[in-house]
Design an enzyme around this catalytic site. Structure first.
Site, short mmCIF file in Angstrom:
data_model
loop_
_atom_site.label_atom_id
_atom_site.label_comp_id
_atom_site.label_asym_id
_atom_site.label_seq_id
_atom_site.Cartn_x
_atom_site.Cartn_y
_atom_site.Cartn_z
N TYR A 158 21.88 33.55 37.52
CA TYR A 158 22.98 34.49 37.32
C TYR A 158 22.48 35.74 36.60
O TYR A 158 22.82 36.88 36.97
CB TYR A 158 24.10 33.84 36.52
CG TYR A 158 25.18 34.79 36.06
CD1 TYR A 158 26.12 35.29 36.96
CD2 TYR A 158 25.28 35.18 34.73
CE1 TYR A 158 27.11 36.16 36.55
CE2 TYR A 158 26.27 36.05 34.30
CZ TYR A 158 27.19 36.53 35.22
OH TYR A 158 28.16 37.40 34.80
N SER B 164 32.18 41.05 26.81
CA SER B 164 32.71 41.15 28.16
C SER B 164 34.09 40.50 28.27
O SER B 164 34.37 39.49 27.60
CB SER B 164 31.75 40.44 29.14
OG SER B 164 32.34 40.28 30.41
N GLN C 240 34.55 45.32 26.43
CA GLN C 240 34.45 45.79 27.80
C GLN C 240 35.62 45.27 28.63
O GLN C 240 35.99 44.09 28.53
CB GLN C 240 33.13 45.34 28.43
CG GLN C 240 32.97 45.65 29.90
CD GLN C 240 33.47 44.51 30.80
OE1 GLN C 240 33.60 43.38 30.37
NE2 GLN C 240 33.75 44.84 32.05
N TYR D 277 37.41 45.36 32.75
CA TYR D 277 37.34 45.73 34.16
C TYR D 277 38.61 46.46 34.54
O TYR D 277 39.62 46.42 33.82
CB TYR D 277 37.17 44.47 35.02
CG TYR D 277 35.91 43.72 34.77
CD1 TYR D 277 34.69 44.16 35.30
CD2 TYR D 277 35.89 42.56 33.99
CE1 TYR D 277 33.52 43.48 35.06
CE2 TYR D 277 34.71 41.87 33.75
CZ TYR D 277 33.53 42.33 34.28
OH TYR D 277 32.37 41.66 34.04
N THR E 189 34.29 49.24 32.71
CA THR E 189 33.35 49.10 33.82
C THR E 189 34.01 49.65 35.08
O THR E 189 35.05 49.15 35.51
CB THR E 189 32.97 47.63 34.02
OG1 THR E 189 32.26 47.19 32.87
CG2 THR E 189 32.09 47.45 35.25
N ARG F 29 25.82 38.43 45.84
CA ARG F 29 24.65 37.95 45.10
C ARG F 29 24.27 36.59 45.67
O ARG F 29 24.92 35.58 45.39
CB ARG F 29 24.96 37.90 43.61
CG ARG F 29 25.44 39.27 43.08
CD ARG F 29 26.31 39.18 41.85
NE ARG F 29 26.90 40.48 41.54
CZ ARG F 29 27.78 40.68 40.55
NH1 ARG F 29 28.14 39.67 39.78
NH2 ARG F 29 28.28 41.88 40.35
N LYS G 272 31.31 52.87 31.99
CA LYS G 272 30.04 52.24 32.37
C LYS G 272 29.99 52.05 33.88
O LYS G 272 30.91 51.46 34.46
CB LYS G 272 29.89 50.89 31.67
CG LYS G 272 28.58 50.16 32.00
CD LYS G 272 28.50 48.86 31.21
CE LYS G 272 27.22 48.10 31.53
NZ LYS G 272 27.23 47.53 32.89
N HIS H 129 24.86 48.50 37.37
CA HIS H 129 25.27 47.12 37.11
C HIS H 129 24.07 46.16 37.17
O HIS H 129 24.18 45.03 37.62
CB HIS H 129 26.35 46.67 38.10
CG HIS H 129 27.37 45.75 37.51
ND1 HIS H 129 28.58 46.18 37.01
CD2 HIS H 129 27.36 44.41 37.34
CE1 HIS H 129 29.27 45.14 36.56
NE2 HIS H 129 28.55 44.06 36.75
N ARG I 136 23.20 44.58 40.52
CA ARG I 136 24.04 43.49 41.01
C ARG I 136 25.21 43.97 41.87
O ARG I 136 26.02 43.17 42.31
CB ARG I 136 24.57 42.67 39.83
CG ARG I 136 23.47 41.90 39.12
CD ARG I 136 23.96 41.24 37.84
NE ARG I 136 25.00 40.25 38.06
CZ ARG I 136 24.80 39.01 38.50
NH1 ARG I 136 23.58 38.62 38.84
NH2 ARG I 136 25.80 38.17 38.63
#
Length: 390
Positions: A25, A107, A128, A130, A156, A165, A252, A276, A279
């Site tokens: 990961y 996060s 952080q 989203y 973000t 991924r 970010k 990122h 990713r």
């Protein structure tokens, strides 16, 4: 205790100690992983100018990031699932950062909650978020961050759609992780990791489970995550988030000069040049290669940080020499955390600060504010080789 002289030493211990699912990961990118690799290899294209007979006494790596005094211009980047790299991982990383004098960024997809980290640290940390669709959840999340006295909000902006991924899919790494016979067998070989995980109560996404509507366990979390991210995100929505937070806001995921200019219009206090960690959009240019163009576009109007690819103090030095006022490190501190817990994060920060300090000295600089492009030797086309097709 092994002798740690570089981040790679921590990475080797980390790989031995942590289950493959969580190692992959952290140590992977999207699709072919081209951007993931070039984030680090492009730093190697930048060379340093050695200078001699310069007074190197009284050196300091101290600086400021978003108005905050820091022992070096480095923040720990937001990394999801940090609490699965090591039991109570977010708490341990935050403690190490606090003691070292650099910001820690929690996060939204952390295992330990905002409240967990706040209760176990003394100084404010960054949080952080989203860009999610659920306004009620987002407003309550902002309120919880304010109650925890978070000193900056990191939004973000490059995750409207998740990059594919391959390793995560094959390992069953999702929210929550889907265990397979192979992953369970691998976890059984990681005895110290497993014993520590058995002793903690924090194994789920603490900022979401019990806080998002209808999310009370792992199965309901999976369906919530699948619908949560806002594919309709635009600059008005980002401005709305900025208006909800009365402190410093950092955007970010900026990788284009035009987007950097737009960040100014929504009132951001800082931006993070980032892809990122390779990713998201595979095939995008590395963060360090895009930094000069973004500095040309907005460098004197907003604070610019750089993320993605930093594995050493020399990488930090190169980013600062190209104009960044700060950096974020993710994988480098995760290696340390997975290898040795809080002590490992401290080791990672110590390694990078030592490299930064000694490389500054050998380039003839004593202070962070003295760094500029003149300490670098770089290819003529480093920032201009790739151009838009039209």
């Amino acid at each position: 205790m092994p002798v740690i002289t570089e981040i790679a030493d921590l990475k080797r211990i980390y790989k031995r100690r942590v289950p493959k699912m969580f190692y992959d990961y952290a140590e992977s990118g999207s699709w072919t992983e081209t951007t993931f690799r070039e984030n680090t290899t492009d730093f190697d294209l930048l060379k340093l100018r050695q200078r001699i007979a310069v007074d190197m006494t009284g050196r300091s790596t101290a600086s400021r990031m978003v108005g905050q005094e820091v022992s070096m211009p480095v923040a720990l980047a937001p990394v999801g699932l940090t609490g699965m790299q090591h039991a109570d991982g977010e708490i341990k990383a935050a403690r190490a950062a606090e003691k070292f004098g650099v910001p820690f960024t929690l996060s939204t997809m952390s295992i330990c909650s905002i409240e967990d980290v706040a209760e176990n640290t003394e100084k404010p940390f960054w949080f952080q978020v989203y860009t999610l669709k659920d306004d009620d959840f987002m407003k309550r999340l902002f309120a919880r961050a304010k109650d925890a006295k978070c000193s900056a909000l990191v939004i973000t902006v490059d995750l409207q759609v998740m990059g594919q991924r391959h390793k995560d899919i094959k390992n069953g790494l999702s929210a929550p992780p889907k265990l397979t016979p192979a992953s369970v067998a691998n976890m059984m070989t990681k005895v110290p990791w497993g014993l520590e995980m058995l002793q903690t109560k924090r194994r789920f996404f603490g900022n979401i489970v019990g806080h998002a509507k209808g999310v009370s366990d792992g199965s309901s979390l999976s369906s919530w995550v699948a619908e949560a991210f806002d594919q309709a995100l635009d600059w008005e929505r980002i401005k709305q988030f900025r208006d909800w937070w009365d402190g410093p806001v950092i955007l970010k995921g900026i990788l284009d000069p035009e987007d950097a200019k737009k960040a100014l219009s929504v009132g951001a206090d800082a931006i993070v040049v980032s892809n990122h960690g390779g990713r998201q959009l595979d095939g995008a240019l590395s963060s360090i290669r895009m930094l000069p163009q973004i500095m040309d576009a907005v460098g004197d109007k907003i604070e610019v940080h750089l993320d993605s690819g930093i594995r050493s103090g020399q990488d930090i030095l190169k980013a600062l020499a190209l104009g960044a006022q700060g950096t974020m490190v993710g994988r480098a501190f995760v290696y340390g955390l997975g290898a040795m817990g809080e002590k490992g994060v401290t080791e990672a920060l110590t390694v990078m600060q030592t490299e930064l300090d000694r490389s500054m000295a050998l380039c003839g600089r004593r202070r962070i504010e003295d760094l500029d492009p003149s300490i670098l030797l770089m290819p003529d086309d480093f920032a201009t080789r790739w151009k838009t097709a039209v």
